[in-house]
Design a protein around this motif. Structure first.
Motif, PDB file in Angstrom:
ATOM      1  N   GLY A 430      11.501   6.510   1.137  1.00 25.69           N
ATOM      2  CA  GLY A 430       9.994   6.612   1.016  1.00 25.69           C
ATOM      3  C   GLY A 430      10.259   5.560   0.122  1.00 25.69           C
ATOM      4  N   GLN A 431       8.467   5.189  -0.029  1.00 24.49           N
ATOM      5  CA  GLN A 431       7.976   4.693  -1.264  1.00 24.49           C
ATOM      6  C   GLN A 431       6.541   5.646  -1.434  1.00 24.49           C
ATOM      7  OE1 GLN A 431       9.861   1.683  -3.205  1.00 24.49           O
ATOM      8  NE2 GLN A 431      10.859   2.890  -1.014  1.00 24.49           N
ATOM      9  N   GLY A 432       6.218   6.745  -0.566  1.00 18.56           N
ATOM     10  CA  GLY A 432       4.858   7.506  -0.746  1.00 18.56           C
ATOM     11  C   GLY A 432       4.546   7.091  -0.007  1.00 18.56           C
ATOM     12  N   GLY A 445      -3.911   9.447   9.769  1.00 15.37           N
ATOM     13  CA  GLY A 445      -3.831  10.428   8.646  1.00 15.37           C
ATOM     14  C   GLY A 445      -3.021   8.919   7.790  1.00 15.37           C
ATOM     15  N   GLU A 446      -2.082   9.174   7.049  1.00 11.64           N
ATOM     16  CA  GLU A 446      -1.502   9.353   5.849  1.00 11.64           C
ATOM     17  C   GLU A 446       0.004   8.647   6.441  1.00 11.64           C
ATOM     18  OE1 GLU A 446      -1.335  10.578   2.241  1.00 11.64           O
ATOM     19  OE2 GLU A 446      -3.289   9.929   1.252  1.00 11.64           O
ATOM     20  N   THR A 447       0.192   7.965   6.401  1.00 13.17           N
ATOM     21  CA  THR A 447       2.118   7.449   6.073  1.00 13.17           C
ATOM     22  C   THR A 447       2.573   6.995   5.312  1.00 13.17           C
ATOM     23  OG1 THR A 447       0.869   4.526   6.978  1.00 13.17           O
ATOM     24  CG2 THR A 447       0.843   6.351   8.850  1.00 13.17           C
ATOM     25  N   GLU A 448       4.292   6.931   5.773  1.00 13.99           N
ATOM     26  CA  GLU A 448       4.881   6.661   4.099  1.00 13.99           C
ATOM     27  C   GLU A 448       5.234   5.277   5.124  1.00 13.99           C
ATOM     28  OE1 GLU A 448       7.868   8.524   1.473  1.00 13.99           O
ATOM     29  OE2 GLU A 448       6.594   9.676   3.096  1.00 13.99           O
ATOM     30  N   ALA A 449       6.078   4.622   4.253  1.00 17.59           N
ATOM     31  CA  ALA A 449       7.088   3.316   4.509  1.00 17.59           C
ATOM     32  C   ALA A 449       8.414   3.418   3.532  1.00 17.59           C
ATOM     33  CB  ALA A 449       6.244   2.228   4.147  1.00 17.59           C
ATOM     34  N   GLY A 450       9.779   2.798   4.124  1.00 17.01           N
ATOM     35  CA  GLY A 450      10.271   3.316   3.894  1.00 17.01           C
ATOM     36  C   GLY A 450      10.270   1.512   3.259  1.00 17.01           C
ATOM     37  N   GLY A 452      10.506  -1.683   4.649  1.00 16.83           N
ATOM     38  CA  GLY A 452      10.967  -2.678   5.316  1.00 16.83           C
ATOM     39  C   GLY A 452       9.995  -2.008   6.344  1.00 16.83           C
ATOM     40  N   LEU A 453      10.376  -0.719   7.252  1.00 19.09           N
ATOM     41  CA  LEU A 453      10.262   0.657   8.678  1.00 19.09           C
ATOM     42  C   LEU A 453       9.803   1.575   7.846  1.00 19.09           C
ATOM     43  CD1 LEU A 453      14.013   0.114  10.137  1.00 19.09           C
ATOM     44  CD2 LEU A 453      11.786  -1.520   9.929  1.00 19.09           C
ATOM     45  N   TRP A 454       8.708   2.013   8.691  1.00 21.64           N
ATOM     46  CA  TRP A 454       7.917   3.279   8.467  1.00 21.64           C
ATOM     47  C   TRP A 454       8.524   4.185   8.732  1.00 21.64           C
ATOM     48  CZ3 TRP A 454       3.061   2.910   6.555  1.00 21.64           C
ATOM     49  CH2 TRP A 454       2.596   1.343   6.963  1.00 21.64           C
ATOM     50  N   LEU A 455       8.242   5.336   8.372  1.00 17.85           N
ATOM     51  CA  LEU A 455       8.798   6.746   8.341  1.00 17.85           C
ATOM     52  C   LEU A 455       8.265   6.998   9.623  1.00 17.85           C
ATOM     53  CD1 LEU A 455       9.938   7.620   4.708  1.00 17.85           C
ATOM     54  CD2 LEU A 455      11.178   6.785   6.589  1.00 17.85           C
TER      55      LEU A 455
END
Length: 517
Positions: A430-432, A445-450, A452-455
């Motif tokens: 995760g990148q935050g 709402g907010e999302t978190e990306a790894g 290259g891919l979304w968590l």
């Protein structure tokens, strides 16, 4: 010259050199033309005939390493002919030495680069190699000589001048370009007798013969035409395509009924060929992919900001290698016809999704509507031929699921290790959490990306496991991977939806998948 004819000519030169007539052969060929395979096969046959074969390969990494090629040559003999102590001292590679000879000083490039002089080190190394010809024929085989270091080139030229009556054959592999990569070396080498062998692409007849020998194709002649159109006669691309065919036919015996099968092996061969030569070739290939049907050397040069004459030479290299056709990226004709025709259902006025598009921030408008792209554009040959990162990948749902299956399998898929477990896990690093400026309107709402891919996160965009990961695609397609559940999913469609993300069809499929577990 074809492969078999080139191999036969090298065997003839070996026979001549074995009777005390030193010979030198310069083998030229384009990108992935089979030079290395030819050298390996000839070296094997020469060793079997009783010759001592010493081999070396030039590389960019060792181009500035003095005597790097010579070091490889002496070491390649192995236990059968251990490195003479005197040679090791001259090259400066034995334990406890510093590369200094009490007579000649350090064996650096400065002393060995000028082609008009001889120094003690080169002369003594020449003597050691020529003395070795007395007991048995000697073959020096150097691949990718264009990357050889200057001192080693100096030695090869010195040997050429002294091997008239030696039982010595020197075979040098060099890539073929319009302008010599080593003009001084080439000028000096061609002053003396040598044999030039230039490998030509495989003809339709060559491919027909190969198919008859190595496959179970009942009528290879018409099939060979398709493989020739696909590969341009490039041996590396052809064998990669045949590997893909073998895998496909094992699952479906009619897999190549309509033409060549193209898969992972072919893609890897193209990339390997591009990375093996100059970095400029990769840039030209990328530019040709982006330009698609409009690709010309002039437009590629304009896009890259390079000189037109340099670009024309690089395009010619890629055309000769079978990677470009008329300056454009080669695409399997059969696969172009398999692409589904897309339709676009626009959001109804007044709906929430229509409002999403109407209220996009400027950065999202610049990314998604500059210009707006829909089904009409995606159905064109130019779109399919272009290489647009993160935008126009083409594949089946099974292929998308297989790609994500590598992550779901923690680096393994279909019984094979594709990524290390650590690399596969890093995809989910995760990148935050944040509100994505481009796709944020599509998520709640907010999302978190790894990487290259979304968590999946608390919203469960890719299932109930917050550590599952995936990505939504153009018009509603998606892929996901869940290593904990051991599942992956791929969804593609030809009816494009208006949603930026979380298309209802995708949401329903993800829910159904986890309900079935």
């Amino acid at each position: 010259m074809g492969y078999d004819a080139a191999l036969s000519q090298l065997r003839g030169l070996l026979a001549e050199s074995g009777s005390g007539n030193g010979r030198l052969a310069l083998v030229e060929g384009g990108l992935a033309s089979g030079k290395t395979h030819l050298l390996h096969e000839f070296s094997r046959q020469a060793t079997k005939s009783g010759a001592l074969v010493l081999t070396a390969t030039g590389s960019r990494a060792e181009r500035e390493l003095p005597m790097g090629i010579v070091d490889q040559l002496f070491r390649s003999a192995g236990p059968a002919a251990p490195l003479p102590e005197h040679a090791a001292r001259l090259i400066g590679i034995t334990d406890g030495t510093d590369g200094t000879d009490e007579q000649t000083g350090p064996c650096g490039a400065d002393q060995l680069t000028p082609y008009g002089t001889l120094d003690t080190t080169v002369r003594e190394l020449c003597g050691l190699l020529l003395d070795g010809c007395a007991d048995q024929p000697l073959v020096l085989a150097v691949d990718d000589v264009q990357f050889a270091d200057a001192p080693s080139l100096r030695l090869l030229l010195s040997l050429q001048r002294r091997m008239v009556s030696a039982r010595l054959l020197i075979v040098l592999n060099e890539w073929h370009r319009g302008k010599p990569t080593l003009p001084e070396f080439r000028a000096e080498l061609t002053r003396h007798p040598y044999t030039q062998i230039r490998l030509a692409p495989l003809s339709v007849e060559d491919i027909t013969t190969l198919l008859a020998k190595e496959t179970s194709v009942p009528e290879p002649a018409p099939v060979a035409q398709g493989y020739h159109r696909l590969t341009g006669g490039n041996p590396m691309l052809l064998h990669a395509a045949l590997d893909d065919r073998a895998g496909a036919v094992s699952a479906d015996e009619d897999a190549d009924r309509d033409g060549p099968v193209v898969g992972v092996a072919y893609a890897q061969a193209v990339l390997a060929g591009l990375y093996r030569w100059d970095a400029e070739l990769l840039s030209v290939a990328r530019a040709a992919a982006v330009l698609g049907d409009r690709s010309t050397p002039a437009l590629i040069a304009q896009l890259l900001g390079s000189r037109p004459e340099d670009t024309e030479e690089l395009v010619r290299i890629l055309v000769d290698a079978g990677m470009l056709l008329g300056g454009r990226i080669r695409l399997p004709e059969r696969d172009a016809g398999r692409a589904a025709r897309l339709t676009h259902r626009r959001a109804e006025p007044g709906t929430g999704r229509a409002a999403d598009f109407g209220q996009l921030p400027p950065v999202a408008v610049a990314a998604l509507a500059n210009p707006a792209v829909g089904a009409a554009e995606a159905d064109t040959p130019a779109w399919r031929a272009a290489e647009i990162p993160a935008a126009n990948g083409h594949g089946t749902a099974r292929a998308v699921a297989a790609l994500y299956g590598v992550v779901a399998g923690r680096g393994r898929f279909d019984g094979r290790r594709v990524l290390s477990p650590e690399a596969a896990e890093r995809v989910r690093e995760g990148q935050g959490s944040c509100r994505d400026l481009v796709l944020g309107a599509g998520f709640e709402g907010e999302t978190e990306a790894g990487l290259g891919l979304w968590l999946s996160g608390p919203q469960g965009s890719y299932g109930p496991n917050p550590r599952a990961c995936g990505h939504d695609g153009f018009g509603g397609s998606c892929g996901l991977a869940d290593p904990e559940a051991g599942v992956s999913l791929g969804y593609v469609m030809n009816r494009m939806g208006p949603h930026i993300a979380d298309d209802p069809r995708k949401t329903a499929l993800v829910g159904a998948l986890y309900d079935a577990l």
